[in-house]
Design a protein around this motif. Sequence first.
Motif, PDB file in Angstrom:
ATOM      1  N   ASP A  69      55.496  19.361  33.766  1.00 55.56           N
ATOM      2  CA  ASP A  69      55.532  19.240  35.672  1.00 55.56           C
ATOM      3  C   ASP A  69      55.122  20.263  35.747  1.00 55.56           C
ATOM      4  OD1 ASP A  69      55.486  17.786  37.967  1.00 55.56           O
ATOM      5  OD2 ASP A  69      57.914  17.638  38.153  1.00 55.56           O
ATOM      6  N   ASN A  71      53.835  22.229  39.124  1.00 54.27           N
ATOM      7  CA  ASN A  71      53.792  22.243  40.185  1.00 54.27           C
ATOM      8  C   ASN A  71      52.698  23.130  41.010  1.00 54.27           C
ATOM      9  OD1 ASN A  71      56.937  24.031  38.965  1.00 54.27           O
ATOM     10  ND2 ASN A  71      56.698  21.890  40.005  1.00 54.27           N
ATOM     11  N   ARG A  98      57.598  23.076  35.617  1.00 51.80           N
ATOM     12  CA  ARG A  98      58.793  22.537  35.372  1.00 51.80           C
ATOM     13  C   ARG A  98      58.864  21.845  33.932  1.00 51.80           C
ATOM     14  NH1 ARG A  98      63.111  18.903  36.229  1.00 51.80           N
ATOM     15  NH2 ARG A  98      60.937  17.402  36.674  1.00 51.80           N
ATOM     16  N   ALA A 103      57.069  13.356  37.041  1.00 52.22           N
ATOM     17  CA  ALA A 103      57.484  11.941  37.990  1.00 52.22           C
ATOM     18  C   ALA A 103      56.298  11.360  37.884  1.00 52.22           C
ATOM     19  CB  ALA A 103      58.522  12.561  38.734  1.00 52.22           C
ATOM     20  N   PRO A 104      56.632   9.716  37.975  1.00 52.51           N
ATOM     21  CA  PRO A 104      55.116   9.474  38.518  1.00 52.51           C
ATOM     22  C   PRO A 104      55.375   9.743  40.312  1.00 52.51           C
ATOM     23  CG  PRO A 104      56.805   7.755  37.668  1.00 52.51           C
ATOM     24  CD  PRO A 104      57.393   8.555  38.226  1.00 52.51           C
ATOM     25  N   GLY A 105      53.603   9.621  40.657  1.00 55.18           N
ATOM     26  CA  GLY A 105      53.246  10.196  41.743  1.00 55.18           C
ATOM     27  C   GLY A 105      53.541  11.791  41.772  1.00 55.18           C
ATOM     28  N   SER A 106      53.817  12.423  40.797  1.00 54.06           N
ATOM     29  CA  SER A 106      53.788  13.421  41.237  1.00 54.06           C
ATOM     30  C   SER A 106      53.395  14.907  41.635  1.00 54.06           C
ATOM     31  CB  SER A 106      54.883  14.217  39.652  1.00 54.06           C
ATOM     32  OG  SER A 106      55.556  16.042  39.703  1.00 54.06           O
ATOM     33  N   ALA A 107      53.168  15.441  42.426  1.00 55.88           N
ATOM     34  CA  ALA A 107      51.891  16.408  42.152  1.00 55.88           C
ATOM     35  C   ALA A 107      51.888  18.154  42.588  1.00 55.88           C
ATOM     36  CB  ALA A 107      51.423  15.812  43.174  1.00 55.88           C
ATOM     37  N   PHE A 134      46.901  18.897  47.111  1.00 57.78           N
ATOM     38  CA  PHE A 134      47.474  18.750  46.112  1.00 57.78           C
ATOM     39  C   PHE A 134      46.798  17.601  45.111  1.00 57.78           C
ATOM     40  CE2 PHE A 134      51.183  19.179  49.601  1.00 57.78           C
ATOM     41  CZ  PHE A 134      52.229  20.179  48.684  1.00 57.78           C
ATOM     42  N   THR A 136      47.437  14.851  41.982  1.00 53.37           N
ATOM     43  CA  THR A 136      48.684  14.055  40.931  1.00 53.37           C
ATOM     44  C   THR A 136      47.980  14.941  39.733  1.00 53.37           C
ATOM     45  OG1 THR A 136      47.774  12.164  40.821  1.00 53.37           O
ATOM     46  CG2 THR A 136      48.937  12.516  42.931  1.00 53.37           C
TER      47      THR A 136
ATOM     48  N   ASN B   9      66.721  14.656  39.456  1.00 58.60           N
ATOM     49  CA  ASN B   9      65.914  16.336  38.943  1.00 58.60           C
ATOM     50  C   ASN B   9      64.302  15.357  39.453  1.00 58.60           C
ATOM     51  OD1 ASN B   9      66.148  13.639  36.550  1.00 58.60           O
ATOM     52  ND2 ASN B   9      64.779  15.275  35.596  1.00 58.60           N
ATOM     53  N   GLN B  10      64.230  13.450  38.635  1.00 60.83           N
ATOM     54  CA  GLN B  10      62.639  13.848  39.565  1.00 60.83           C
ATOM     55  C   GLN B  10      62.174  13.649  40.964  1.00 60.83           C
ATOM     56  OE1 GLN B  10      60.433  12.516  36.666  1.00 60.83           O
ATOM     57  NE2 GLN B  10      61.741  12.325  34.650  1.00 60.83           N
ATOM     58  N   GLU B  13      61.760  17.117  41.784  1.00 60.22           N
ATOM     59  CA  GLU B  13      60.635  17.745  41.905  1.00 60.22           C
ATOM     60  C   GLU B  13      59.443  17.500  42.630  1.00 60.22           C
ATOM     61  OE1 GLU B  13      60.362  20.556  40.030  1.00 60.22           O
ATOM     62  OE2 GLU B  13      62.418  20.920  39.442  1.00 60.22           O
ATOM     63  N   LEU B  14      60.189  16.087  42.846  1.00 60.07           N
ATOM     64  CA  LEU B  14      58.843  14.783  43.616  1.00 60.07           C
ATOM     65  C   LEU B  14      58.805  15.472  45.243  1.00 60.07           C
ATOM     66  CD1 LEU B  14      57.162  12.584  43.434  1.00 60.07           C
ATOM     67  CD2 LEU B  14      58.219  11.380  44.419  1.00 60.07           C
ATOM     68  N   ARG B  16      59.907  19.177  46.166  1.00 62.89           N
ATOM     69  CA  ARG B  16      60.173  19.924  46.351  1.00 62.89           C
ATOM     70  C   ARG B  16      59.424  21.131  47.843  1.00 62.89           C
ATOM     71  NH1 ARG B  16      60.715  24.496  42.083  1.00 62.89           N
ATOM     72  NH2 ARG B  16      60.421  22.946  40.017  1.00 62.89           N
ATOM     73  N   ASN B 113      50.086  14.818  51.049  1.00 60.24           N
ATOM     74  CA  ASN B 113      50.319  14.452  49.874  1.00 60.24           C
ATOM     75  C   ASN B 113      49.903  13.632  48.981  1.00 60.24           C
ATOM     76  OD1 ASN B 113      50.604  14.299  47.366  1.00 60.24           O
ATOM     77  ND2 ASN B 113      52.909  16.021  47.849  1.00 60.24           N
ATOM     78  N   SER B 115      50.823  11.834  47.014  1.00 59.16           N
ATOM     79  CA  SER B 115      52.235  11.541  46.023  1.00 59.16           C
ATOM     80  C   SER B 115      53.138  10.607  46.949  1.00 59.16           C
ATOM     81  CB  SER B 115      52.893  12.700  45.911  1.00 59.16           C
ATOM     82  OG  SER B 115      52.563  12.848  45.210  1.00 59.16           O
TER      83      SER B 115
END
Lengths: 541, 237
Positions: A69, A71, A98, A103-107, A134, A136, B9-10, B13-14, B16, B113, B115
């Motif tokens: 993941d 950041n 990390r 996760a889905p959509g994590s950017a 950003f 993803t 936790n997911q 992070e999403l 953050r 963003n 996301s």
Amino acid sequence: MAEIAASRVPHEWGPPKLPNEGLDLPFIWRALEWAKCGGQIAFALHARLLFQQGDGMQEARRALFRAVDVNAVINGSELRQTKVWPEISAPFCLLYARNATPAPGSAFRFVTPRLENALNDAGAMRIDATNAGFVTSDEVVQNPFILKILARGGDADLEVFRRMHDRGLIPLGQYWRDLFGSTRGRPNYSGNGYQLLRPSSRVRSVGDGRPGVDAAYLHGLPELTANAMTKLLINKRDLNKFDQNRIHDPRSVDIFRGPLLIVHQSPPAGNGRIQVAVSDQDVVYNETYYGYSARHHESGKQLVRYLALVLSSRVALWLALILSGKFGFEREVVEKSTIDEIGMPSFDSLGAASVRGVTELFDLIAREPNEVNWASVDEWVASLYGFNKRDLQTISDTLSYNLPFAENRNRAQSAVGRRELDQFAKVLTTELAPWAHRYDRKISVSVETAVQSAPWRFLRIVADGNEGDSAPEPDWAKFIGLADELAATEIVFPDEAKDCLWLARLAQERYWSTTAARRVAQRLVWDHVAWLRGKAPDASH
Amino acid sequence: MPVIKPRPNQIFELVRGLHLPLVALDKEHLAVIAEVIGEAWQYLVEHQSQTLANGTEAEISTLLVTRLNGLLDEHALWQQLVRSVSRGPEILSFNGAHLEKRPDLAIHLSCRNPSFPLVVECKILDSGTQKGVNTYCDKGLTRFLVGEYAWPAREAFMLAYVRDGSSIVGALSPFFTQSQNKQPPPYAIEQMPDVLGLQNVDGAQSRHGRGFKYLVEPPRNQDPGVISVWHLWMAAA
């Protein structure tokens, strides 16, 4: 490593690849094992992890961004050989992540600090918040070029690329393979020019016992000269006779047969185009050129003319800049593999009228290579790719300020002139006009020369001609001090007393392009719609 | 059957570095978005009437996405506000328990963003095939109220592809009114549909409470506040 990846990436991808035999990638994968689950990891890495496209790096990058993941990524490739990281000549990046699958959509934030000699000489860099968007993890997985596009261009370039990508273009190398077949994976009738005999030229076990190879088979053919390459259609009179006795390695004579497209590996810094020429007769060229022979195509002359127009357009150099895994971040030459990767509409898909148009346009630019005619070429090629004038402007701005040549890097940092300021104000006015129309207002933008505060330049945005001149000036020293402290590139200040918006931007030319004006308009529309509307903010829906 | 468990936790992070809920979008921007959706729909009415009348929800939504993306080349305001429109991207639910929730449409705004797109849920309304306003609410609107969709945001869109002549005033408002008699009221209505007065489209905006709490934003268990739902009911037949 395969074991670590197995639980994090789709099974069908197989074990992650390790291109270039570099140690950095295995180290990251092992770090996923060493660090505790959810723990923070950070690495300084070679920037090829972000940008390289060949040798399995696309798959390696995809696996990594799916497994961890991320950041933030700070792309320091422009800052190599500066005092920001003294004595580092390799393009580098800093990766913060990390230890968990995204996760889905994590950017993550992707930041490319630009070269600024004055700042970098003091060991500092600027992180431009307006160019720190950003991305993803999914976007990196789906689009192997995205980080290069954002690094050498920006959001606007990404939008242009997305439109082009939907049109099903075929890479030149693939097209050539489809037409003429391939040998050991390389398209036939195409290749790099001959190399001069050199001290490292080997003596072959089966040969005449001398270094290199006999070049007699090329004798009698004309040889390309730098002067001949200055014209789009090569003139016989500008050619020499090939007279080398020996060359480093053999080259098939088939790559020298006309009709022939010849590409110079180093684009001239000045004009923002890949240098190409067409020869209707056979011609030998050296290793600074690549050739594509269409002798075995029934419309060979038209085919090479078509390719010449496409590859000499600003669109092609832009594609090389934003897509190449090497050009623009560690190389200043456009490699043949990059040319081969340039996607284009297939020549066979052109109708008869378009083919006639190719010949006419080529003849025109060969006869009169002036700016107006080159602009016609750019527009014609843009139409093939489905680009509009706005897209072409984005391409032009990116080439002006982000090509890797010294001239472009200097221009990007140079002090903005009055002409650019006025043009910026004009574009900003145009971009805000639809909103002004919506709210039945008249919005204008003017350059404020009265406010002097190097290294900033100021614009004032007023509505309905309301200048509010009697109100006191804002305390600029305070704002600029804060902006400098934050290393900002832009200040937008809603001035209630004067009922206007002030816009201050760093006085470097790169911040005053047409594309930059459009981005500013976009931010104003989002952040100051209440002012544009002439009413108090309304978010109480 | 897979175990459904929260994954804070997911979520952590999403989001953050962000404050939840995200800053509300201005009504002006939402109005432009609603108008452009209406324009795109009008185009489909003129060019794709067969599919609108007989196609599946997915087929219609795909056409709409294509048209909305096409308008990025044509419509100046849309071009400035929107980066792209996509069909059903994977998103997390508010507590991470569901990793692969897929709203019908996601409008990626140029200010945000990627996301956190503006989420659009679509439903066919056709009383002849048992697709009534109750389905619109129970299988659509409710997703926003329980934190499946748009949980970081304060606004969302619901589109109805209307095949039975229903209108917001004639069907949705009475349905909401009736629902208030149930205990507990299923749609946590804070504001009944307020007509938007759009061209081409029957549009209204309602506001609803949300029955979940953020897991990670300090202070933990913060209430997400109400969500503003923009309903666009568009005649498909």
